[in-house]
Design an enzyme around this catalytic site. Structure first.
Site, PDB file in Angstrom:
ATOM      1  N   GLU A 152      27.427  41.307  18.590  1.00 39.86           N
ATOM      2  CA  GLU A 152      28.749  41.846  18.233  1.00 39.86           C
ATOM      3  C   GLU A 152      28.733  42.524  16.867  1.00 39.86           C
ATOM      4  O   GLU A 152      28.209  41.984  15.884  1.00 39.86           O
ATOM      5  CB  GLU A 152      29.808  40.744  18.245  1.00 39.86           C
ATOM      6  CG  GLU A 152      31.199  41.312  17.964  1.00 39.86           C
ATOM      7  CD  GLU A 152      32.339  40.389  18.313  1.00 39.86           C
ATOM      8  OE1 GLU A 152      32.128  39.166  18.379  1.00 39.86           O
ATOM      9  OE2 GLU A 152      33.459  40.899  18.512  1.00 39.86           O
ATOM     10  N   GLU A 246      40.664  39.830  23.209  1.00 38.34           N
ATOM     11  CA  GLU A 246      40.450  38.813  22.181  1.00 38.34           C
ATOM     12  C   GLU A 246      41.457  39.111  21.067  1.00 38.34           C
ATOM     13  O   GLU A 246      41.177  39.843  20.125  1.00 38.34           O
ATOM     14  CB  GLU A 246      39.016  38.874  21.645  1.00 38.34           C
ATOM     15  CG  GLU A 246      38.729  37.751  20.656  1.00 38.34           C
ATOM     16  CD  GLU A 246      37.439  37.957  19.891  1.00 38.34           C
ATOM     17  OE1 GLU A 246      36.568  37.085  19.945  1.00 38.34           O
ATOM     18  OE2 GLU A 246      37.302  39.011  19.228  1.00 38.34           O
TER      19      GLU A 246
HETATM   20  C1  LER Z   1      34.507  37.273  17.505  1.00 33.89           C
HETATM   21  O1  LER Z   1      34.380  37.865  18.756  1.00 33.89           O
HETATM   22  C2  LER Z   1      35.099  38.176  16.544  1.00 33.89           C
HETATM   23  O2  LER Z   1      35.515  39.251  16.888  1.00 33.89           O
HETATM   24  C3  LER Z   1      35.144  37.774  15.163  1.00 33.89           C
HETATM   25  O3  LER Z   1      36.168  38.452  14.499  1.00 33.89           O
HETATM   26  C4  LER Z   1      35.263  36.318  14.946  1.00 33.89           C
HETATM   27  O4  LER Z   1      36.582  35.880  15.049  1.00 33.89           O
HETATM   28 MN    MN Z   2      35.333  40.077  18.901  1.00 33.00          MN
END
Ligand code: LER
Ligand code: MN
Length: 270
Positions: A152, A246
């Protein structure tokens, strides 16, 4: 593109996970709302009942899109770049067990905060070297089991390296693996990228997962993020995996999940 919603058994109020509660509650809820999939944030796959989760998924008519793994770092300080080799081994083990959970679905395993931070290491070089060594070990299993690991890209206020798509593509290039891919997140890209569609197009063939939240990290449609532009760029490069919501669970969990789904469905279609 599959639409997924994040869920976790429990989390602090301000953590960006939408559904919270036992799997018996959140998996049926995601299905009933009309999501195609759920992204489960799992602290430790050794502690879950995989058969029970499989049954809940089948009954709800949804699948697992992705496993979030960050609490290994935020709660236990376990990371892939830690200078203590035994701590790195714990992080590798944690991710391998998540890959065993992901294996029976077409799910990806997220490498976000579990990568660790430069500020926890004696230098940036040491951090990068440790992370590379750990990922080299994990990629073997990812390729054997065909479970993608997705790294990520996290904004500068939460991570002190791999904060842009370009920096992360450069880091990933030497691995040259179809099972170690880029994971983008609209909230982070909105902070870091000069042109989000251009950067997405540059990452053609390398994106394995996408988190979505609006510019203020509320539900999709609450802020000013250009989702149509991002979805068009993802379509242009043939991205056909998940868009996983998210976001913060404001004004409340159910409203935020439903609002995001409504906005995304109108952009993505069935
Ligand atoms: C996790 O996926 C993320 O985007 C981070 O900002 C941790 O919160
Ligand atoms: Mn994220």
């Amino acid at each position: 593109m599959k639409l997924a919603i994040t869920g976790k058994e429990s989390a602090p109020e301000k953590a960006p996970f939408v559904l919270r509660g036992p799997y018996e509650t959140i998996i049926p809820k995601a299905g009933k709302m009309g999501y195609d999939a759920i992204e489960l944030h799992i602290h430790d796959s050794a502690a879950i009942d995989r058969a029970k989760i499989r049954k809940l998924m089948d009954e709800a008519g949804i699948t697992l899109s992705s496993i979030g793994t960050g609490s290994a770092y935020s709660e236990d300080r376990i990371s892939l770049s830690n200078e203590d080799a035994s701590v790195r081994e714990q992080a590798i083990k944690r991710l391998e067990m998540h890959m065993d959970t992901a294996k029976e679905y077409d799910a990806v395993v997220i490498v976000g905060l579990i990568k660790g931070l430069v500020r926890d290491c004696s230098s940036r070089d040491v951090c990068i070297r440790n992370l590379s060594e750990s990922l080299t070990k994990l990629v073997k299993k990812a390729e054997a089991d065909r479970v993608p690991l997705v790294l990520e890209v996290i904004n500068r206020y939460e991570s002190d390296f791999l904060t842009t798509i370009e920096e992360t593509l450069d880091f990933l290039a030497p691995f040259n693996s179809e099972q170690l891919l880029l994971h983008i997140d609209t909230f982070h890209m909105n902070i870091e990228q000069a042109s989000i569609p251009d950067s997405i197009r540059r990452a053609k063939g390398k994106i394995g997962h996408c988190h979505v939240a609006d510019s203020d990290r509320w539900y999709v449609g609450h802020g000013h993020y250009d989702f149509a532009g991002t979805i068009q760029a993802l379509r242009d490069i043939g991205y056909d995996r998940a868009l996983a919501v998210e976001s913060l669970m404001y004004p409340d969990s159910d409203t935020s999940a439903e609002e995001s789904l409504k906005s995304l469905r109108s952009l993505v279609g069935e």
